[in-house]
Every structure is written in C-alpha cells, then in structure tokens.
Motif scaffolding. Structure first.
Motif, PDB file in Angstrom:
ATOM      1  N   LEU A 129       0.355  -1.098  -0.233  1.00  0.00           N
ATOM      2  CA  LEU A 129       0.151   0.158   0.086  1.00  0.00           C
ATOM      3  C   LEU A 129       0.948   1.061   0.392  1.00  0.00           C
ATOM      4  O   LEU A 129       0.356   2.263  -0.337  1.00  0.00           O
ATOM      5  N   TYR A 155      -3.308   8.721  -4.070  1.00  0.00           N
ATOM      6  CA  TYR A 155      -2.583   8.263  -2.473  1.00  0.00           C
ATOM      7  C   TYR A 155      -3.228   9.057  -1.774  1.00  0.00           C
ATOM      8  O   TYR A 155      -2.272  10.793  -1.670  1.00  0.00           O
ATOM      9  N   ASP A 156      -3.888   9.130  -0.716  1.00  0.00           N
ATOM     10  CA  ASP A 156      -4.205  10.123   0.054  1.00  0.00           C
ATOM     11  C   ASP A 156      -5.025   9.439   1.558  1.00  0.00           C
ATOM     12  O   ASP A 156      -4.831   9.370   1.488  1.00  0.00           O
ATOM     13  N   SER A 157      -3.443  10.214   1.995  1.00  0.00           N
ATOM     14  CA  SER A 157      -3.525  10.490   3.539  1.00  0.00           C
ATOM     15  C   SER A 157      -3.431   8.802   4.230  1.00  0.00           C
ATOM     16  O   SER A 157      -4.514   8.331   4.996  1.00  0.00           O
ATOM     17  N   GLY A 158      -2.917   7.406   3.214  1.00  0.00           N
ATOM     18  CA  GLY A 158      -2.602   6.016   3.316  1.00  0.00           C
ATOM     19  C   GLY A 158      -4.180   5.731   2.924  1.00  0.00           C
ATOM     20  O   GLY A 158      -4.133   4.266   2.685  1.00  0.00           O
ATOM     21  N   THR A 159      -4.328   5.877   2.099  1.00  0.00           N
ATOM     22  CA  THR A 159      -5.543   5.498   1.545  1.00  0.00           C
ATOM     23  C   THR A 159      -5.926   5.887  -0.262  1.00  0.00           C
ATOM     24  O   THR A 159      -5.530   6.553  -0.902  1.00  0.00           O
ATOM     25  N   VAL A 160      -5.669   3.963  -1.303  1.00  0.00           N
ATOM     26  CA  VAL A 160      -5.587   3.847  -2.115  1.00  0.00           C
ATOM     27  C   VAL A 160      -7.143   4.935  -3.255  1.00  0.00           C
ATOM     28  O   VAL A 160      -7.523   3.964  -3.314  1.00  0.00           O
ATOM     29  N   HIS A 161      -7.056   5.787  -3.886  1.00  0.00           N
ATOM     30  CA  HIS A 161      -7.821   5.757  -5.003  1.00  0.00           C
ATOM     31  C   HIS A 161      -7.477   4.765  -6.791  1.00  0.00           C
ATOM     32  O   HIS A 161      -6.329   5.711  -6.894  1.00  0.00           O
ATOM     33  N   LYS A 170     -11.532   2.969  -4.733  1.00  0.00           N
ATOM     34  CA  LYS A 170     -10.585   2.764  -3.627  1.00  0.00           C
ATOM     35  C   LYS A 170     -10.735   1.503  -3.649  1.00  0.00           C
ATOM     36  O   LYS A 170     -11.468   0.377  -2.607  1.00  0.00           O
ATOM     37  N   THR A 172     -10.282  -0.776  -0.118  1.00  0.00           N
ATOM     38  CA  THR A 172     -11.007  -1.067   1.060  1.00  0.00           C
ATOM     39  C   THR A 172     -10.665  -1.777   2.630  1.00  0.00           C
ATOM     40  O   THR A 172     -10.657  -1.347   3.659  1.00  0.00           O
ATOM     41  N   SER A 173      -9.362  -2.843   1.801  1.00  0.00           N
ATOM     42  CA  SER A 173      -9.108  -3.615   2.740  1.00  0.00           C
ATOM     43  C   SER A 173      -8.289  -3.955   2.199  1.00  0.00           C
ATOM     44  O   SER A 173      -8.270  -4.483   0.850  1.00  0.00           O
ATOM     45  N   TYR A 184      -5.706  -7.171  -3.100  1.00  0.00           N
ATOM     46  CA  TYR A 184      -6.647  -5.737  -2.539  1.00  0.00           C
ATOM     47  C   TYR A 184      -8.044  -5.282  -2.497  1.00  0.00           C
ATOM     48  O   TYR A 184      -8.491  -5.397  -4.092  1.00  0.00           O
TER      49      TYR A 184
END
Length: 265
Positions: A129, A155-161, A170, A172-173, A184
């Motif tokens: 990630l 990549y936004d604050s640890g979230t992959v879009h 995105k 989700t896990s 993922y």
C-alpha cells in the motif's frame, strides 16, 4: 688377508646402510587424506501461492472468482505470482459490486473482451500500500491486460484511490500482502475505456437537500412571543388616554364648583 676381508665387509655394510638411509630421506611423504568439500544446500523454493484458495476463503469474492476460472485468467495470475520475480497485485471487487453494476453490461462483451476486463484488475508486479504513494506520481499505469488498459492512482493520507475513467473506487482493505502476491479489495468493478470507450456518462449531481419550512405555526412559541410582545405596547396607550380624560373631567368639575360659589355670594 683377513683384515682386508673384514674391511671390505664393513665398508659394504656401511655403504648399504647409507643407501637405505638416503632412500628413506628422499622418499616423498605419504599423501594426507583430504576431506571432501561439502556441497551447499540449495535455497528453499518460495511457497506456492494458491490464489483460488485465498479468494475463496478471504471474503465475498465468488463472482470475481467465477470470472477468473471461466476465462482461464486464473492460470495467468498463478503463473505471474509463482513463476516470475515481479509478483502480482490484484484488485478484487466484492460480490455486491457486480450486483450494483447496471450499465454497461457484460452480456454484450466478446470472450476476448471479458478476458481483458478480468486481466485489467491486476498489475504485473507486487505493490504494498505504501508503494502507491510513489506510483501515484507516475501517471497512467499499465495492467496485465496490456498497454491500452491503464489505471490512474491517487494516494491520499494512506488511502489508495483508483480511476479507470468509467470507475472511480478505492482500496477498502488488504486481503493478502506478502511478497510476491498482493490482493486488495475494492468496492467497484473496474471498467476500462479500451472496451467501453471514452463516452463516459456524467456523474449524476446529488439531489438538493430539502428546504425546512420556516413559516411559524399558529401555536408555535415564536408566534406566542410575538403576540405577547405586542400586547404590552397597546396597554400603555390605553391607560394614558384614560388618564387625560379623567384629568379633563376633574378640571370641569372644579370650574363648575368655583362658578357656583361666586354666584352664591
């Protein structure tokens, strides 16, 4: 005569002993036994990763797994995971993502298009990630489906879009993230422009929020406060007029009494 014989015998014995001693001194040393060099043990082979097993036990991925097996893409994924140095990264939609899919439909796709669509859900390399932070700066990234089938990452604050043009979703896990395989979960099916074109329907605007009714009710506290506020204003005006009238009457009475007294005298 005897002395010469004795001398000859002694000289012969001495010469023989010297020869034996010299021969022993010149003889090569016995070879030293060499221990055999141990053969290094071969490095253990990495464990075989069974993607079918992982997807069947990890979550509600039955629909995607059915497509993997019917298109034989599962063989491509297994080969990339176990027989290459790069590994593989797979984005798996949940079963609910396929149920929510209305248009476009998969029923009009050819076998090759459907196969490319499933291949579109994987990258030919293992990514953690954290790797997507750097990957998001590289623009469009090719998938296992080929050069035309690209994805854009943010990549936004640890979230992959992910953005395919048709699909914006995105991660989700993380289902599995051990080299050489990363799996993922995403909440939408990835639809490539290479199949469905660039005529992407606009995203519907959100419905406006309902406007609350601000008209006061007859028995609302605000209406009561207005009515109660207006009543004190009318009270002072009524009392003041009554006071003026009473004052005029008293003045007339005083004048009448004064006039009567004058006439009497």
């Amino acid at each position: 005569m005897e002395f010469s014989k004795i001398f000859t015998i002694c000289f012969s014995v001495l010469l023989l002993c010297s020869s034996l001693a010299y021969g022993q001194a010149r003889s090569p040393p016995a070879p030293v036994a060499m221990s055999p060099t141990p053969t290094p043990a071969p490095a253990p082979a990495p464990p075989y990763v069974n993607l079918t097993y992982l997807l069947s036990v990890a979550g509600p991925f039955h629909t995607f797994l059915d497509y993997l097996e019917s298109t034989k893409v599962i063989d491509t994924f297994q080969n990339q995971a176990n027989n290459t140095d790069q590994g593989i990264t797979v984005f798996v939609p949940k079963d609910s993502a396929f149920k929510d899919l209305r248009k476009p439909s998969f029923s009009n796709l050819s076998d090759d298009q459907l196969k490319s669509l499933i291949l579109y859900h994987a990258l030919p390399r293992f990514y953690t990630l954290a790797d997507f932070n750097e990957l998001s700066t590289k623009g469009s990234i090719s998938t296992l489906a080929g050069g035309e089938y690209t994805l854009n990452f943010t990549y936004d604050s640890g979230t992959v879009h992910l953005d395919s043009g048709w699909s914006k979703t995105k991660v989700t896990s993380a289902v599995h993230s051990t080299d050489p395989v990363a799996i993922y979960q995403v909440d939408k099916v990835l639809l490539p422009e290479a199949i469905f074109g660039t005529d992407i329907p606009p995203t519907p605007a959100p419905s406006p929020a309902p406007v609350p009714d601000v008209s006061p009710a007859a028995d609302s506290p605000s209406a009561e406060s207005k009515e109660s506020g207006s009543s004190p204003k009318s009270a002072p005006s009524t009392s003041s007029s009554n006071s003026i009238m009473n004052l005029c009457i008293w003045r007339q009475l005083v004048l009448a009494v004064s006039a009567g007294v004058v006439l009497f005298f």
